[in-house]
Motif scaffolding. Sequence first.
Motif, PDB file in Angstrom:
ATOM      1  N   UNK A   1       9.639   1.753   9.029  1.00  0.00           N
ATOM      2  CA  UNK A   1      10.754   2.472   7.786  1.00  0.00           C
ATOM      3  C   UNK A   1      10.143   3.330   7.317  1.00  0.00           C
ATOM      4  N   UNK A   2       8.701   4.209   7.692  1.00  0.00           N
ATOM      5  CA  UNK A   2       7.731   5.335   7.442  1.00  0.00           C
ATOM      6  C   UNK A   2       8.586   6.646   6.500  1.00  0.00           C
ATOM      7  N   UNK A   3       9.700   6.758   7.646  1.00  0.00           N
ATOM      8  CA  UNK A   3      10.492   7.468   7.332  1.00  0.00           C
ATOM      9  C   UNK A   3      11.381   7.136   5.789  1.00  0.00           C
ATOM     10  N   UNK A   4      11.949   6.329   5.009  1.00  0.00           N
ATOM     11  CA  UNK A   4      13.074   5.422   3.562  1.00  0.00           C
ATOM     12  C   UNK A   4      11.744   5.749   3.086  1.00  0.00           C
TER      13      UNK A   4
ATOM     14  N   UNK B   1      18.331   6.056  -3.305  1.00  0.00           N
ATOM     15  CA  UNK B   1      17.534   5.232  -3.808  1.00  0.00           C
ATOM     16  C   UNK B   1      16.069   5.714  -3.024  1.00  0.00           C
ATOM     17  N   UNK B   2      15.188   6.026  -4.493  1.00  0.00           N
ATOM     18  CA  UNK B   2      13.606   6.115  -3.797  1.00  0.00           C
ATOM     19  C   UNK B   2      12.974   5.060  -3.645  1.00  0.00           C
ATOM     20  N   UNK B   3      12.094   5.004  -2.531  1.00  0.00           N
ATOM     21  CA  UNK B   3      11.138   3.935  -2.424  1.00  0.00           C
ATOM     22  C   UNK B   3       9.620   4.202  -2.371  1.00  0.00           C
ATOM     23  N   UNK B   4       9.129   3.356  -2.900  1.00  0.00           N
ATOM     24  CA  UNK B   4       7.719   3.660  -2.338  1.00  0.00           C
ATOM     25  C   UNK B   4       6.572   2.726  -2.000  1.00  0.00           C
ATOM     26  N   UNK B   5       5.637   3.366  -1.446  1.00  0.00           N
ATOM     27  CA  UNK B   5       4.566   2.256  -0.162  1.00  0.00           C
ATOM     28  C   UNK B   5       3.299   2.870  -1.135  1.00  0.00           C
ATOM     29  N   UNK B   6       2.665   1.375  -0.849  1.00  0.00           N
ATOM     30  CA  UNK B   6       1.067   2.517  -1.435  1.00  0.00           C
ATOM     31  C   UNK B   6      -0.112   1.572  -0.106  1.00  0.00           C
TER      32      UNK B   6
ATOM     33  N   UNK C   1       6.058  -1.520  -5.920  1.00  0.00           N
ATOM     34  CA  UNK C   1       6.414  -1.378  -4.336  1.00  0.00           C
ATOM     35  C   UNK C   1       5.454  -1.661  -2.734  1.00  0.00           C
ATOM     36  N   UNK C   2       6.185  -1.673  -1.742  1.00  0.00           N
ATOM     37  CA  UNK C   2       5.875  -1.848  -0.729  1.00  0.00           C
ATOM     38  C   UNK C   2       3.730  -1.987  -0.569  1.00  0.00           C
ATOM     39  N   UNK C   3       3.588  -2.044   0.396  1.00  0.00           N
ATOM     40  CA  UNK C   3       1.634  -2.083   0.258  1.00  0.00           C
ATOM     41  C   UNK C   3       1.779  -2.077   2.171  1.00  0.00           C
ATOM     42  N   UNK C   4       0.482  -1.534   2.501  1.00  0.00           N
ATOM     43  CA  UNK C   4       0.337  -1.478   3.547  1.00  0.00           C
ATOM     44  C   UNK C   4      -1.186  -1.409   4.186  1.00  0.00           C
ATOM     45  N   UNK C   5      -1.953  -1.726   4.774  1.00  0.00           N
ATOM     46  CA  UNK C   5      -3.930  -1.935   4.821  1.00  0.00           C
ATOM     47  C   UNK C   5      -3.984  -1.309   6.103  1.00  0.00           C
ATOM     48  N   UNK C   6      -4.776   0.184   5.733  1.00  0.00           N
ATOM     49  CA  UNK C   6      -5.462   0.818   6.992  1.00  0.00           C
ATOM     50  C   UNK C   6      -7.332  -0.080   7.659  1.00  0.00           C
ATOM     51  N   UNK C   7      -6.372  -0.265   8.868  1.00  0.00           N
ATOM     52  CA  UNK C   7      -6.921  -1.340   9.056  1.00  0.00           C
ATOM     53  C   UNK C   7      -8.064  -0.641  10.081  1.00  0.00           C
TER      54      UNK C   7
END
Length: 155
Positions: free
Chosen positions: A74-77, A1-6, A28-34
């Motif tokens: 879970x970057x690999x997902x 199953x395809x998984x997307x992150x912003x 999609x999941x989301x991740x902020x660079x700080x």
Amino acid sequence: MSKTIVVYYSAQNHTKNVAEKIASNLGADIFELVPEQVYTEDDLDWNIADSSVNKEHEDESHRDIKLVTTEIPNWDEYDTVLLGYPIWWAIAAWPTDTFVKAVDFGDKTVIPFCTSYSSGVGESDALLKNEAKGGNWQAGKRFYQDADDNEIKTW
């Protein structure tokens, strides 16, 4: 199953607003660079001769901006990464470079997007691709800093 992150960096919440709309529209999941040392309003003011961004612009050796983390759980997902950033002097804001250089995109599809009041994507997406380890990089998209949900959905 395809998984997307912003994944995004936002200095003044313009990119954050667009990133949140994209993530919401895609589910999609989301991740902020700080950055470890967050930029203040004065640091970001290019009208102040000795502001941080002016110093970093004039001397590239100061652009290695340390981030709180470059490790995404879970970057690999994830197989698709939408990478957002503001445009600074026609290129991606430097904290974005730190992330791109630190991670292995492998065979992930990477879709850059940026925010800017006046500049386009320019070469920012190509420059990030050149710094990256891997990834199937797509052409970038520029949004105005106040992009509405309709424009984002159309994209």
